[in-house]
Structures are given as structure tokens and as C-alpha cells.
Design an enzyme around this catalytic site. Structure first.
Site, PDB file in Angstrom:
ATOM      1  CG  ASN A 103      -1.814   1.147   1.340  1.00  0.00           C
ATOM      2  OD1 ASN A 103      -1.749   2.068   0.509  1.00  0.00           O
ATOM      3  ND2 ASN A 103      -2.676   1.152   2.342  1.00  0.00           N
ATOM      4  NE  ARG A 123     -11.677  12.266   4.059  1.00  0.00           N
ATOM      5  CZ  ARG A 123     -11.373  10.969   4.048  1.00  0.00           C
ATOM      6  NH1 ARG A 123     -12.283  10.059   4.338  1.00  0.00           N
ATOM      7  NH2 ARG A 123     -10.161  10.586   3.716  1.00  0.00           N
ATOM      8  CG  HIS A 130     -13.763   2.558   3.289  1.00  0.00           C
ATOM      9  ND1 HIS A 130     -14.567   3.403   4.023  1.00  0.00           N
ATOM     10  CD2 HIS A 130     -12.497   2.798   3.698  1.00  0.00           C
ATOM     11  CE1 HIS A 130     -13.818   4.127   4.834  1.00  0.00           C
ATOM     12  NE2 HIS A 130     -12.551   3.795   4.652  1.00  0.00           N
ATOM     13  CD  GLU A 178      -9.193  -1.573   3.958  1.00  0.00           C
ATOM     14  OE1 GLU A 178      -8.887  -1.247   5.126  1.00  0.00           O
ATOM     15  OE2 GLU A 178      -9.427  -0.757   3.067  1.00  0.00           O
ATOM     16  NE  ARG A 229      -6.024   1.545  -0.321  1.00  0.00           N
ATOM     17  CZ  ARG A 229      -6.026   2.734   0.272  1.00  0.00           C
ATOM     18  NH1 ARG A 229      -4.924   3.241   0.763  1.00  0.00           N
ATOM     19  NH2 ARG A 229      -7.135   3.408   0.374  1.00  0.00           N
TER      20      ARG A 229
END
Ligand code: ADP
Length: 418
Positions: free
Chosen positions: A7, A248, A187, A392, A98
Site C-alpha cells: 500500500n 471530514r 473502502h 483489506e 492497493r
């Protein structure tokens, strides 16, 4: 097969080595052999951390100026006789990368051919911070491991099954055709892992179930997964839309943006920073973006922390209701991510009042579950509620196996309209 999962960010590379194959992934027997990270790439005190189950954490510092040096360092440490886990680099059979944005080009994971790399590059306009860093990671890893297959796994791909009425925004259509401006969702790798794992635990077929997957971490999103297909998700063109998150804003009236820019004489850059970095739980609570600190402050009587907590949970509840409506019901609700896995308070608050739609939480079971897989609904609850810790990296490693064995699930091609 031992798979290196990467990643790659702009100044960091996270890596894992996972051992899996077709049988292991179907029986949840795949193993994470090592988890590592190199941070502060580009600086003189770049740090490598390596965790191997059952051993002390190893760390070291070096000046690492770019991704090739970073990945070279990671591979050297993985093969180191005293701290590593590999005898030689040839034990790595493949690399899974990723990749944040696959646009409308990618609805599943793929072998990284020159044509695929070109398309990932083209998608950079949709993720200008992330895709170029992912590509830098690929080039660095390919230089170190040129003879093994490299596979791209996209955050957006899982949501490519959304129908047009879910992915379009109500703005002039030309912006969709000209700029590909639409909901993509993120996601996806997490929602896919969690729904796959939940059905393994429930011993049912995903093709029979209507699931709501709720990922609550620093970034937060829900996905409505109707018979193994994502039909809607709360993040949108960017990860800013949807739930209230750590920093956020999530959903807001779009007219606020020009109004505030005019009133406060804000620049585009300032507005973007405000919405992404200075909003959400952090802004409302005045305490922190970290849910643990908000829960502590709330217990100490801080009113704004309490409002932030309730706002967060209320928004989750509203989305659960809307996704149940979108699917015509729901069989299971799945919580994951740092908050979803570890906060009984958030889970309880988000589900309170949903008994009318068959959601019956077992409060004492819920209170016990901090991390770990568990069913937290009552035995006779029509809707099953579960906690499923996400992974993940395992999904990326599994996709490497699926692509190499030609068993990557295929979806209908994305609905492209003109
Ligand atoms: P990321 O999205 O960066 O991967 P995580 O999934 O690790 O982040 O989630 C981070 C969030 O999880 C933080 O808000 C943190 O406070 C929250 N969290 C972790 N442990 C707990 C806990 N025991 N109770 C409540 N929140 C928790």
C-alpha cells in the site's frame, strides 16, 4: 503462495507478507506472516517498522529518498537472517498492490500489464494524490521483483456494480460524460472482505443476502450489498461525502460552499482543507477527531463531545434506514473499522430505535465485543448484527490468488451511459 501486499502512499509504504491459496482463502486459513511500514520517505530519518507474530517489534532508521529505496529496504529486512521471515526473495510468488482509483475502467482486480498501467495513470485525474503514489510503488516493486506477477486491487472496483440511479448526481449530465463526475465510493476492499467473511461465519451464500456493511474508522462509509453486489455506498466522487468522519464533514448542503467562500473570503484550497481536515468529529466536539477521546470527554460532561457523538451515530442510523429501503429489507448489519470493531457505545446508539425493522441488539453481548468477530444481535432478531474486523490486505492477497487462478468474480460491466 507467499504474497507481498503493498500500500504505497506519497511518503510511506505499508507492506505485509500473506500466505494463502484457493483452499486457504475459502476456509479462512490464510496467514499474515509479517506486517511492516516505512514512513517519512524523502527525509533523512525514514523509519521502518516490522512486526512478526510472536516476536518483538523491529525498527530501524535510514535516509530513504524515494520508493525504490524504500521497497528495496523492506525486501532486505524481510529476507534478513535474524529479523526477517523469508530465506530468499524468490519465496515471494506475487505482489498485490492497493490502487485507490480505478474509475469506470476497473470493476475487479487485474494483472498489471502496460495497458492497465496506462489506464491507472489516466484515472489519476480522479485521485491526483493517491494513484501516482500507487504507481510509484508499482514501479519500485517491479524493479525489485521483475519476474513475478503484480496485481492491482482497487478501492473503487467493488462499487462499480451500482446502478446509474445510485451513482449519478443531479447536475448537468455533460459533467458525467466529460469528466466522469459520479459517485465511485471507496473502502470497497473492506466492504468486500467483511461481507464475504460474515457469510462464511453465518454459513450462508452471499447471493441470498441483503447486507449493510458499515466501516467506521478515521474515514467512514456504508455499503448496501444486495446479493453480493454493492448497489449503493455513502462515499461519493471523493471520500468526503456521506457519514460524519474524524475530520471530514460528510454530507452537507452544497450551497454552503459558495456562501461561505464569499462570506469568509476563503480560497478553494482553504475550503478543501476545511472540509477534509478541519471538520467532522474534530470540529463539532472541539476535543479531537479520535472517537476514544470523544467518548471520554462526553463521560466528563463535555456537551460538544456529546453532540458530536450523537451526530455521528444519527447519521449512521439514517443511512441504515435508507439502505434498507433501497434493498427492500436487510438480513444483516456488519460493523467494522477502528470504531465499528471497538465501540459498543457507537453500535448501540446507531441501532437504537431500529427494532421496528427487526434489529434487536443483545446489549450485554454488544458491550463485551471490543475487537474480534461476534454476533451481537439477540438469537431471535430477524436482522443479524455482527462485528467483523476488516482485513483489506488479506483481500488483496486473496485477489492475487483469484486473478492468477482465473477465478476472480466477474461482474456485469459498469453501466456507461451517454
Ligand atoms: P483508519 O481509518 O485510519 O484505518 P481505524 O480503522 O484504525 O482508522 O479507526 C480509527 C478510529 O477508531 C479512531 O477514531 C479511534 O478513536 C477509533 N477507536 C479505536 N479503538 C477504539 C475504542 N476502543 N473505542 C472507540 N473508538 C475506538
Amino acid at each position: 503462495m507467499k504474497i507481498l501486499v503493498l500500500n504505497s502512499g506519497s511518503s510511506s509504504v505499508k507492506f505485509q507478507v500473506i500466505e494463502t491459496d484457493l483452499e486457504k482463502l475459502n476456509t479462512h486459513q490464510d496467514k499474515t506472516l509479517a506486517v511492516g511500514q516505512i514512513e517519512k520517505i524523502g527525509l533523512s530519518d525514514s523509519r521502518l517498522v516490522l512486526k512478526v507474530p510472536g516476536r518483538d517489534t523491529y525498527q530501524d532508521y535510514h535516509e530513504i529518498l524515494e520508493h525504490r529505496a524504500a521497497i528495496g529496504w523492506a525486501i532486505r529486512i524481510l529476507c534478513d537472517a535474524s529479523v526477517g521471515i523469508l530465506d530468499q526473495v524468490t519465496e515471494i510468488g506475487a505482489v498485490g498492490h492497493r490502487v485507490v482509483h480505478g474509475g469506470e475502467e476497473f470493476a475487479s482486480s487485474v494483472l498489471m500489464t502496460p495497458e492497465v498501467l496506462n489506464k491507472i495513470e489516466q484515472c489519476s485525474v480522479l485521485a491526483p494524490l493517491h494513484n501516482p503514489a500507487n504507481l510509484r510503488g508499482y514501479h519500485a516493486a517491479h524493479a525489485a521483483l521483475p519476474d513475478v506477477p503484480h496485481i492491482a486491487v482497487f478501492d473503487t472496483a467493488y462499487h462499480q456494480t451500482m446502478p446509474a440511479h445510485a451513482f449519478l448526481y443531479g447536475i448537468p449530465f455533460q459533467f458525467y460524460t466529460k469528466h466522469h463526475l459520479r459517485r465511485y465510493g471507496f473502502h470497497g476492499t473492506s466492504h468486500r472482505y467483511v461481507t464475504f467473511r460474515a457469510c462464511q461465519i453465518m454459513e450462508c451464500e452471499r447471493e441470498d443476502k441483503k447486507l449493510i456493511s458499515i466501516h467506521l474508522g478515521n474515514g467512514c462509509s456504508l455499503a448496501a450489498v444486495d446479493r453480493a453486489k454493492s448497489i449503493d455506498t455513502s462515499m461519493g466522487f471523493t471520500p468526503l461525502e456521506g457519514l460524519v468522519m474524524g475530520t471530514r464533514s460528510g454530507d452537507l448542503d452544497p450551497a454552503i460552499i459558495p456562501w461561505l467562500m464569499a462570506m469568509e473570503e476563503m480560497t478553494l484550497h482553504q475550503m478543501n482543507t476545511m472540509l477534509n481536515k478541519h471538520s467532522g468529529l474534530y470540529a463539532i466536539s472541539g476535543v479531537s477527531s479520535d472517537m476514544r477521546e470523544i467518548i471520554d470527554a462526553r463521560a466528563r460532561g463535555r456537551r460538544r463531545a456529546d453532540v458530536a457523538f450523537r451526530m455521528f451515530c444519527y447519521r449512521v442510523k439514517k443511512y441504515i434506514g435508507s439502505y434498507a429501503a433501497a434493498m427492500g429489507g436487510v438480513d444483516a448489519i456488519l460493523f467494522t473499522g477502528g470504531i465499528g470493531e471497538n465501540s459498543p457505545e457507537v453500535r448501540e446508539s446507531a441501532l437504537t430505535g431500529l427494532e421496528y425493522m427487526g434489529v434487536h441488539l443483545d446489549s450485554s453481548k454488544n458491550a463485551e465485543v471490543v475487537g474480534g468477530e461476534a454476533v451481537i444481535s439477540t438469537q431471535d432478531s430477524p436482522v443479524t448484527v455482527m462485528v467483523v474486523p476488516t482485513n483489506e490486505e488479506k483481500t488483496i492477497a486473496r485477489d492475487v490468488i483469484r486473478v492468477l487462478n482465473n477465478v476472480m468474480p466477474t461482474f456485469d460491466p459498469p453501466e456507461v451511459i451517454s
